[in-house]
Design an enzyme around this catalytic site. Structure first.
Site, PDB file in Angstrom:
ATOM      1  N   ASP A   1      28.491   5.398 -18.519  1.00 38.47           N
ATOM      2  CA  ASP A   1      28.118   6.678 -18.700  1.00 38.47           C
ATOM      3  C   ASP A   1      29.465   7.169 -19.596  1.00 38.47           C
ATOM      4  OD1 ASP A   1      27.462   9.472 -18.954  1.00 38.47           O
ATOM      5  OD2 ASP A   1      27.995   9.691 -16.775  1.00 38.47           O
TER       6      ASP A   1
ATOM      7  N   ASP B   1      27.334  12.886 -17.285  1.00 46.78           N
ATOM      8  CA  ASP B   1      26.162  13.556 -16.637  1.00 46.78           C
ATOM      9  C   ASP B   1      25.541  12.744 -15.267  1.00 46.78           C
ATOM     10  OD1 ASP B   1      25.072  11.711 -18.224  1.00 46.78           O
ATOM     11  OD2 ASP B   1      23.785  12.913 -19.445  1.00 46.78           O
TER      12      ASP B   1
ATOM     13  N   ASP C   1      24.730   5.877 -21.212  1.00 51.28           N
ATOM     14  CA  ASP C   1      24.137   6.402 -22.677  1.00 51.28           C
ATOM     15  C   ASP C   1      24.808   5.580 -23.763  1.00 51.28           C
ATOM     16  OD1 ASP C   1      27.103   7.190 -22.828  1.00 51.28           O
ATOM     17  OD2 ASP C   1      26.435   8.943 -21.994  1.00 51.28           O
TER      18      ASP C   1
ATOM     19  N   ASP D   1       7.378  -4.941 -25.208  1.00 52.33           N
ATOM     20  CA  ASP D   1       6.889  -4.480 -23.601  1.00 52.33           C
ATOM     21  C   ASP D   1       5.360  -4.689 -23.683  1.00 52.33           C
ATOM     22  OD1 ASP D   1       7.666  -2.912 -21.328  1.00 52.33           O
ATOM     23  OD2 ASP D   1       6.119  -1.511 -22.154  1.00 52.33           O
TER      24      ASP D   1
ATOM     25  N   GLU E   1       7.354 -10.008 -23.476  1.00 49.78           N
ATOM     26  CA  GLU E   1       7.256  -9.475 -22.069  1.00 49.78           C
ATOM     27  C   GLU E   1       5.609  -9.675 -21.788  1.00 49.78           C
ATOM     28  OE1 GLU E   1       6.775  -6.892 -18.421  1.00 49.78           O
ATOM     29  OE2 GLU E   1       6.078  -6.073 -20.287  1.00 49.78           O
TER      30      GLU E   1
HETATM   31  C1  NOJ Z   1       7.502  -3.351 -18.385  1.00 48.06           C
HETATM   32  C2  NOJ Z   1       8.856  -2.778 -18.385  1.00 48.06           C
HETATM   33  O1  NOJ Z   1       9.767  -3.623 -18.156  1.00 48.06           O
HETATM   34  C3  NOJ Z   1       8.527  -1.686 -17.211  1.00 48.06           C
HETATM   35  O2  NOJ Z   1      10.015  -1.344 -16.974  1.00 48.06           O
HETATM   36  C4  NOJ Z   1       7.479  -0.685 -17.541  1.00 48.06           C
HETATM   37  O3  NOJ Z   1       7.325   0.287 -16.520  1.00 48.06           O
HETATM   38  C5  NOJ Z   1       6.311  -1.277 -17.991  1.00 48.06           C
HETATM   39  N1  NOJ Z   1       6.581  -2.383 -19.033  1.00 48.06           N
HETATM   40  C6  NOJ Z   1       5.463  -0.112 -18.701  1.00 48.06           C
HETATM   41  O4  NOJ Z   1       5.869  -0.004 -20.106  1.00 48.06           O
END
Ligand code: NOJ
Length: 557
Positions: free
Chosen positions: A39, A43, A47, A214, A277
């Site tokens: 950080d 705060d 960041d 994601d 992922e």
């Molecule tokens: C996988 C991400 O790593 C996780 O943190 C997130 O909650 C879900 N996808 C939804 O985007």
């Protein structure tokens, strides 16, 4: 929101540009969970400036690239995985200029930068969702069932708990596989495709070297959105193909993105990558995401979920390598991330096992992802009070770390070994800000506090405390990464199993032999060579090696 850049110069170039065998095939990539890394402004929230200031630490650690979790404009309903503007930096994390500065500094240091892209859903504050007309076309709205549409359109459950549908005040329902603040996009609409390709180009123009995609298995839903007809859906995620996860249709999207990434990279003489992922039920189905015309990497969560048992580890390694080899891709190993219980805690609360598991992972062919703090041996924090929790699953009564997939639920874990150990399985315990230095919280995390409380006993785990101590986990990671760079072929070369007693794994790689003793006690065997690096002190007497319990050793052969 429009944000301006003041840098006059063109986009910075990644280190080692040009086509080669593929930098990503054996790269070690460090995950920076931005809000908890460093950080700069006091705060209590990490960041981009804080991260940039700490890049020399990562260079010195010896990684090849960093992956930054989402720092885009977001109401933060799910730690930034609810994006309201994909081209803006959230003020919590800085400005677009800070992102540009970070990318330039990383490249100057020889580090590549991967950023998240979140294509399955946006924030409900995204302008598309805010406009009722646009929303209807670009998200998944359906009429409800029941006499007056008062029941959800089907039986799908949100990964975070409760129904995957929320009714609007207009009376229809929208789909959200995650939180209600994360409506799922309609990927049957070509405008959605166009927009995400434009977002990718925006960040590529800024110099990023790739994207972590994601929920890469989620964008396409089965036609007609059929019921599942099973009461405990959470346990099916990642265990079988579902009407909303791992549908074959997602691969067309990844093929289009690969064309974009290759076209962009070729034009600039760079290699830019995508990492999936994706929670797929088998190694073979996961390998489909890394076919030559799809993404470059896919996290191997089956390895992450494997119990600490020699046979189980060996079979998951064999299955993973065979599956990825069949499509000519490397395997992408991972032990921890921001969605699962940290592996020190998950592997029986044993730092010895965690260190051994890491050395095992780094000896395997392929690429590897490290999660910030694992190089310090950080455990999961298991005593967070309810009032500091931020994981949306905690508030929806969802299952443990269900966002990531199966096996992270301590109750439903098949053997209770690979996954146990968190406070209650929710994800805040692995997201506690990093300890850098000093005796007391916030341990140099920043000039203020920290958004989640750090344990009072972490002073011995700080970067400063571990630096220079050869017995520390930090120095073990540094030494392993240095050896990995020095031994040619270790990343992407061949591997073969060698004979070993029960409970022990042994395999050769170019230039070394790796032994892993998964038992809780010493095991003696003929010394296979000279110890190069070990997760625990190994002794060699009269050509007999004593492998300590829960240890991994790299031997020069
Ligand atoms: C996988 C991400 O790593 C996780 O943190 C997130 O909650 C879900 N996808 C939804 O985007």
């Amino acid at each position: 929101m429009t944000q301006e850049l003041t840098s006059p110069s063109p986009a910075p170039q990644a280190p080692g540009t040009g086509r080669g065998p593929g930098w990503w095939r054996d790269a070690v990539i460090y995950q920076v969970y931005v809000r908890s890394f460093a950080d700069s402004d006091g705060d209590g929230i990490g960041d981009l400036r804080g991260a940039r200031e700490r890049l020399p630490y990562l260079k010195d650690l010896g990684v090849d690239a960093v992956w930054l979790t989402p720092f885009y404009a977001s109401p933060q309903a799910d730690g930034g995985y609810d994006v309201a503007d994909y081209r803006a930096v959230d003020p919590l994390f800085g400005t677009l200029q800070d992102a540009d500065d970070l990318i330039r500094t990383a490249h100057d240091l020889g580090l590549r930068v991967i950023v998240d892209i979140v294509p399955n859903h946006t924030s409900d504050r995204h302008p598309w969702f805010q406009d009722p007309e646009l929303a209807r076309q670009r998200y998944l709205f359906r009429p409800g069932k029941g006499e007056s549409g008062e029941l959800p359109p089907n039986d799908w459950e949100s990964v975070f708990g409760g129904p995957a549908w929320t009714r609007t005040d207009r009376g229809d329902w929208y789909l959200h596989l995650f939180a209600p603040e994360q409506p799922d996009l309609n990927w049957d609409n070509p405008e959605v495709h166009t927009e995400f390709e434009a977002i990718m180009r925006f960040w590529l123009d800024l110099g990023v070297d790739g994207f972590r995609v994601d929920v890469a298995h989620g964008m396409i839903k089965a036609p007609g959105l059929p019921d599942i007809g099973h009461g405990a859906q959470a346990q099916l995620i990642g265990a079988q193909v579902l009407p909303f996860f791992d549908q074959d249709g997602v691969h067309a999207i990844h093929r289009a993105w690969r064309r974009l990434l290759d076209g962009y990279g070729d034009a600039l003489g760079r290699q830019v990558i995508g990492v999936a992922e994706a929670w797929a039920p088998t190694a073979e189905r996961l390998a489909l995401y890394v076919r030559p015309d799809e993404l470059h990497q896919a996290f191997n969560f089956q390895f992450l979920n494997a119990p600490w048992q020699a046979d189980a580890l060996r079979s998951v390694i064999d299955a993973s390598l065979a599956a990825t080899a069949s499509v000519g891709a490397p395997t992408t190993w991972v032990l921890s991330n921001h969605d699962v219980v940290r592996h020190t805690t998950r592997l029986g609360g044993s730092l010895a096992r965690a260190r051994a598991a890491t050395l095992l992972m780094l000896a395997l062919p392929g690429s590897a992802y490290l999660y910030q703090g694992e190089e310090l041996g950080l455990p999961e924090v298991t005593d967070l009070p309810d009032e500091v929790r931020q994981d949306p699953a905690f508030f929806r009564g969802g299952r443990a770390t269900g966002a990531a997939g199966p096996g992270t639920d301590t109750e439903s874990a098949p053997d209770g070994v690979a996954t146990a150990g968190g406070q209650d399985g929710f994800r805040d315990g692995c997201r506690v800000p990093l300890p850098w230095s000093g005796e007391l919280p916030p341990y140099g995390f920043g000039p203020g506090g920290s958004w989640l409380p750090q344990p009072a006993d972490w002073s011995g785990l700080t970067v400063a405390a571990q630096t220079g101590d050869p017995a520390s986990t930090l120095e073990l990671y540094r030494a392993a990464l240095e050896l990995r760079r020095r031994l040619p072929g270790l990343g992407d070369g061949a591997m073969s199993w060698a004979p070993a007693p029960d409970g022990v794994l042994a395999f050769t790689r170019p230039g070394l032999l790796c032994t892993v003793n998964t038992l809780g006690h010493d095991v003696g065997l003929p010394a296979p060579g000279t110890p190069l690096l070990s997760s625990a002190p190994v002794t060699v007497d009269d050509a007999t090696a004593q492998l300590p319990g829960d240890s991994c050793t790299w031997w020069a052969i």
